[in-house]
Design an enzyme around this catalytic site. Structure first.
Site, PDB file in Angstrom:
ATOM      1  N   LYS A 178      22.107  16.438  27.644  1.00  0.00           N
ATOM      2  CA  LYS A 178      21.064  17.066  28.578  1.00  0.00           C
ATOM      3  C   LYS A 178      21.777  17.299  29.869  1.00  0.00           C
ATOM      4  O   LYS A 178      22.189  16.582  30.769  1.00  0.00           O
ATOM      5  CB  LYS A 178      20.121  15.764  28.829  1.00  0.00           C
ATOM      6  CG  LYS A 178      18.662  16.341  29.111  1.00  0.00           C
ATOM      7  CD  LYS A 178      18.724  17.188  30.653  1.00  0.00           C
ATOM      8  CE  LYS A 178      18.854  16.428  31.895  1.00  0.00           C
ATOM      9  NZ  LYS A 178      19.037  17.043  33.126  1.00  0.00           N
ATOM     10  N   CYS A 286      32.825  14.501  43.496  1.00  0.00           N
ATOM     11  CA  CYS A 286      32.522  13.011  43.561  1.00  0.00           C
ATOM     12  C   CYS A 286      33.877  12.469  44.043  1.00  0.00           C
ATOM     13  O   CYS A 286      34.006  11.168  44.379  1.00  0.00           O
ATOM     14  CB  CYS A 286      32.221  12.450  42.422  1.00  0.00           C
ATOM     15  SG  CYS A 286      33.323  12.363  41.103  1.00  0.00           S
TER      16      CYS A 286
HETATM   17  P1  NAD Z   1      21.590  13.864  39.973  1.00  0.00           P
HETATM   18  O1  NAD Z   1      21.667  12.267  39.754  1.00  0.00           O
HETATM   19  O2  NAD Z   1      20.482  14.154  40.849  1.00  0.00           O
HETATM   20  O3  NAD Z   1      21.168  14.487  38.541  1.00  0.00           O
HETATM   21  C1  NAD Z   1      22.068  13.989  37.486  1.00  0.00           C
HETATM   22  C2  NAD Z   1      21.245  14.199  36.043  1.00  0.00           C
HETATM   23  O4  NAD Z   1      20.172  13.251  36.358  1.00  0.00           O
HETATM   24  C3  NAD Z   1      20.644  15.750  35.757  1.00  0.00           C
HETATM   25  O5  NAD Z   1      20.804  15.877  34.647  1.00  0.00           O
HETATM   26  C4  NAD Z   1      19.192  15.203  36.144  1.00  0.00           C
HETATM   27  O6  NAD Z   1      18.510  16.185  35.546  1.00  0.00           O
HETATM   28  C5  NAD Z   1      18.903  13.891  35.962  1.00  0.00           C
HETATM   29  N1  NAD Z   1      18.053  13.235  36.950  1.00  0.00           N
HETATM   30  C6  NAD Z   1      17.799  13.497  38.104  1.00  0.00           C
HETATM   31  N2  NAD Z   1      16.825  12.794  38.720  1.00  0.00           N
HETATM   32  C7  NAD Z   1      16.456  12.048  37.957  1.00  0.00           C
HETATM   33  C8  NAD Z   1      15.369  10.874  37.561  1.00  0.00           C
HETATM   34  N3  NAD Z   1      14.816  10.465  38.584  1.00  0.00           N
HETATM   35  N4  NAD Z   1      15.230  10.123  36.473  1.00  0.00           N
HETATM   36  C9  NAD Z   1      15.960  10.576  35.348  1.00  0.00           C
HETATM   37  N5  NAD Z   1      17.006  11.679  35.396  1.00  0.00           N
HETATM   38  C10 NAD Z   1      17.199  12.175  36.863  1.00  0.00           C
HETATM   39  O7  NAD Z   1      22.895  14.329  40.360  1.00  0.00           O
HETATM   40  P2  NAD Z   1      23.381  15.765  40.734  1.00  0.00           P
HETATM   41  O8  NAD Z   1      22.771  16.163  42.106  1.00  0.00           O
HETATM   42  O9  NAD Z   1      23.189  16.747  39.707  1.00  0.00           O
HETATM   43  O10 NAD Z   1      24.828  15.674  40.971  1.00  0.00           O
HETATM   44  C11 NAD Z   1      25.630  15.312  42.192  1.00  0.00           C
HETATM   45  C12 NAD Z   1      25.849  13.704  42.105  1.00  0.00           C
HETATM   46  O11 NAD Z   1      26.697  13.442  41.047  1.00  0.00           O
HETATM   47  C13 NAD Z   1      26.467  13.186  43.390  1.00  0.00           C
HETATM   48  O12 NAD Z   1      26.134  12.177  43.897  1.00  0.00           O
HETATM   49  C14 NAD Z   1      27.900  13.172  42.734  1.00  0.00           C
HETATM   50  O13 NAD Z   1      28.699  11.893  43.522  1.00  0.00           O
HETATM   51  C15 NAD Z   1      27.537  12.585  41.568  1.00  0.00           C
HETATM   52  N6  NAD Z   1      28.851  12.918  40.437  1.00  0.00           N
HETATM   53  C16 NAD Z   1      29.620  11.761  40.183  1.00  0.00           C
HETATM   54  C17 NAD Z   1      30.574  11.716  39.109  1.00  0.00           C
HETATM   55  C18 NAD Z   1      31.517  10.586  39.049  1.00  0.00           C
HETATM   56  O14 NAD Z   1      32.482  10.606  38.306  1.00  0.00           O
HETATM   57  N7  NAD Z   1      31.182   9.346  39.767  1.00  0.00           N
HETATM   58  C19 NAD Z   1      31.147  13.141  38.833  1.00  0.00           C
HETATM   59  C20 NAD Z   1      30.249  14.176  39.390  1.00  0.00           C
HETATM   60  C21 NAD Z   1      29.133  14.008  40.051  1.00  0.00           C
END
Ligand code: NAD
Length: 490
Positions: A178, A286
Site C-alpha cells: 500500500k 528521515c
Molecule cells: P505518513 O505517516 O503521513 O504516511 C505513511 C503511510 O501511512 C501512507 O501510506 C499513508 O497513506 C498512511 N497513512 C497516513 N495517515 C494514516 C492514518 N491516519 N491511518 C492509517 N494510515 C495512514 O508519512 P508521509 O508523510 O508519507 O512520510 C513522511 C514521514 O515518514 C516522516 O515522518 C518521515 O520521517 C517518515 N519516514 C521514516 C523513515 C524511517 O526509516 N524511520 C523513512 C522514511 C520516512
C-alpha cells in the site's frame, strides 16, 4: 514499462497485471515540481483490498512451496531490469515526489542493495541441526508466513518498498504493497518490472489508497505480518491496530536528527556534509540533519554552513516539497522561529524559481541560529530543508539535548578525536550513529532502524532481521533408531 499519463485514473496491480481502475472514491494527483495534474488515484475500499489479498493468497499456495533457490531467480532479473530502466524510474520518482532525478536514481540504487541482499537469502535462511540426545536430532527450518503487507511513505517511493518486498518475497511470502497516495505510480512501474522478471502473478501486488485502505489491510485476517514506514503518530496507530488483529508488526516512524560539532572538527567537511544532509531531497528524509549542536565557539563553522547553504537553490539544485500544505507547514516553523527572536541566517521563504516551476512547492535552504532549546524548530520533525543551530558548552550538554528528544533515528558527531566519537556513540540515544558522516545510513548487509519513537516493534526492517520478520520456524525432533537412549522425549 508504461506509466499512467495525466488525466488517467491510477489503479491497483494484482494477479500479475494493472487492474482496470474503478473506484467510488478518488484522490487528485499533482506534481510537486510544477503543480501539473497527474490524474486521479483510485482509493481501494475493504472489498477491493479483500479481492487483492485473496489473489495473493492463491499465489502463495504455489510460491510458498517453491524452493528458495528458485524464488530468488526473478529477483536477479528484476535487478537487471531496474538498472536498465533506471532513468525512466527516476524520472517518475521526480515527477510525483518532487526530488531531483539524480536523487530519485540514488534512492533506487540504495533499494537495489536490498534486492542484492535478498538474492543471497538461500545462503542466509538455512536452519540449524544438532543431535540433542543419543540418536535424537533436532533441526529448524524457516517457513514463509503467507500473505504479508507493506505500507510506505511518500519520500522514497521506490527505495522504502524495496526495503520490504524483496526479502519478504525471497522468504516465500506473497506481498501486498500500500504505497503513499502521494507517490503511487512508481510502485506500479516496479510491479511491471517484477512481472517482466518472471515473478508469478499474485506474488507482488499494489493496492492504492489512503487511511481507509490502510485500515482494511490492517484488519484483513489473511495478512499475517505488516511492515510500515511513515510518521510517528501514524506508526503508533498502525502498530496498535495491526497488533490487535494478530499481525506481526514493525512500524518505523519519524525523526529529529542531531549533529554535534566539536571545536576540533574539519569546518569544510562539516559545512558541506551538513548542507547536503539538511537539504538533500529538500530535507524530506528521515536521516536528514535537523539540529546542529555547536560545542564552544562555532561562529566560523556556522558561517561556513551558511555559505554552503546559500549555494543550494530551490528549483535548481534542490527539489520540491511534496504538497502545498507541507510547504506552508514548514514556512510556519520559520515564521515562528523569527517571531520568537531567533536569527534567520539563511531564509528560504519565497525562493526565486525558474519560470516553469512557479506552480510547484518550493522552500529554499534555511539556517536558523540562536534558538531556544524548547522551541518548536528544535523539538519537532520539520521535514523540510531547515537546519537549526543550538550553541552548547560541552559534549555532555549536547548529548543531554539529543537524549531528551522523543525520536532516535540517527545522530552524528564531527570531531577529530576518536575518544570523543566513541563517547558519543556510547551515549547518544539513536539507532544509527554517524562519525564525520552526515547521513549515516547503514548500507546492506547492515540493518536500517532507529530507536525510541522512531520505531515500534522488534528488530530492523532490513538486514538479517528481515528474515526473522518474514518467516516462522518449525522445530523438528527426529529419532530413527530404537536404540536411542531413553529420556523424557522417548
Ligand atoms: P505518513 O505517516 O503521513 O504516511 C505513511 C503511510 O501511512 C501512507 O501510506 C499513508 O497513506 C498512511 N497513512 C497516513 N495517515 C494514516 C492514518 N491516519 N491511518 C492509517 N494510515 C495512514 O508519512 P508521509 O508523510 O508519507 O512520510 C513522511 C514521514 O515518514 C516522516 O515522518 C518521515 O520521517 C517518515 N519516514 C521514516 C523513515 C524511517 O526509516 N524511520 C523513512 C522514511 C520516512
Amino acid at each position: 514499462m508504461t506509466a499512467s499519463s495525466s488525466a488517467q485514473l491510477v489503479g491497483h496491480f494484482a494477479r500479475g497485471e494493472q487492474q482496470r481502475p474503478s473506484s467510488a472514491r478518488t484522490l487528485p494527483l499533482a506534481s510537486p515540481v510544477d503543480g501539473a495534474a497527474l490524474g486521479e488515484l483510485a482509493v481501494a475500499d475493504a472489498a477491493q483490498v479483500d479481492a487483492i489479498v485473496q489473489g495473493a493468497h492463491e499465489a502463495f499456495q504455489t510460491w510458498g512451496r517453491t524452493p528458495v533457490k528458485d524464488r530468488v531467480q526473478p529477483l536477479y532479473r528484476f535487478k537487471a531490469l531496474v538498472e536498465k530502466n533506471l532513468r525512466p524510474l527516476a524520472e517518475m520518482v521526480s515527477r510525483e515526489n518532487g526530488k531531483t532525478v539524480d536523487e530519485g536514481a540514488a534512492g533506487i540504487q540504495r533499494g537495489l542493495e536490498v534486492v542484492e541482499y535478498a538474492c543471497s537469502v538461500p545462503a542466509l535462511i538455512a536452519g540449524d541441526i544438532l543431535e540433542v540426545a543419543n540418536g535424537v536430532d533436532c533441526y529448524t527450518r524457516r517457513f514463509p508466513l503467507g500473505v504479508v503487507a507493506g505500507i510506505t511513505p511518500f519520500n522514497f517511493p521506490a527505495m522504502v518498498p524495496m526495503w520490504m518486498f524483496p526479502m519478504a518475497i525471497a522468504c516465500g511470502n506473497a506481498f501486498v504493497l500500500k504505497p503513499s497516495e502521494q507517490a503511487p505510480q512508481t510502485p506500479l512501474l516496479i510491479a511491471e518490472l517484477l512481472a517482466e522478471a518472471g515473478l508469478p502473478a499474485g506474488v507482488f501486488n499494489v493496492v492504492q489508497g489512503d487511511r481507509e485502505t490502510v485500515e482494511a489491510v490492517l484488519d484483513h485476517p489473511l495478512i499475517r505480518a505488516c511492515s510500515f514506514v511513515g510518521s510517528t503518530p501514524v506508526a503508533k496507530i498502525v502498530f496498535q491496530r495491526g497488533s490487535a488483529s494478530g499481525k506481526r508488526m514493525l512500524t518505523l516512524g519519524g525523526a529529529k536528527n542531531h549533529v554535534v560539532i566539536l571545536p576540533d572538527a574539519d569546518p569544510e567537511l562539516v559545512a558541506k556534509n551538513l548542507t547536503a544532509s539538511a537539504t538533500g531531497c529538500a530535507g524530506q528524509r528521515c536521516m536528514a540533519a535537523s539540529v546542529a549542536l555547536g560545542v564552544g565557539n562555532c561562529d566560523a563553522i556556522v558561517d561556513a554552513i551558511a555559505a554552503e547553504m546559500r549555494k543550494v537553490r530551490a528549483g535548481f539544485d534542490m527539489g520540491a516539497i511534496i504538497n502545498p500544505r507541507s510547504r506552508d507547514r514548514i514556512t510556519g516553523y520559520i515564521d515562528r522561529a523569527e517571531s520568537e527572536g531567533a536569527t534567520l541566517i539563511v531564509d528560504g521563504r519565497n525562493p526565486a524559481l525558474p519560470e516553469e516551476k512557479r506552480g510547484g512547492n518550493y522552500i529554499g535552504s534555511t539556517l536558523i541560529d540562536r534558538l531556544a532549546p524548547d522551541s518548536n524548530c528544535v523539538q519537532d520533525e520539520i521535514f523540510g530543508p531547515v537546519l537549526s543551530v543550538l550553541r552548547v558548552g560541552s559534549l555532555d550538554e549536547a548529548l543531554a539535548i539529543e537524549n531528551r528528544s522523543p525520536y532516535g533515528n540517527a545522530a552524528a558527531i564531527y570531531t577529530s578525536s576518536g575518544a570523543a566519537a566513541r563517547y558519543f556513540e556510547q551515549h547518544a540515544s539513536a539507532g544509527m550513529i554517524g562519525v564525520n558522516i552526515g547521513v549515516p545510513v547503514p548500507r546492506d548487509p547492515f540493518a536500517f532502524g532507529g530507536w525510541n519513537d522512531s520505531k515500534f516493534g522488534i528488530g530492523d526492517v532490513t538486514g538479517k532481521d528481515a528474515i526473522g520478520f518474514w518467516t516462522q520456524t518449525k522445530k523438528t525432533t527426529v529419532k530413527w533408531t530404537t536404540n536411542a537412549a531413553r529420556s523424557w522425549m522417548t
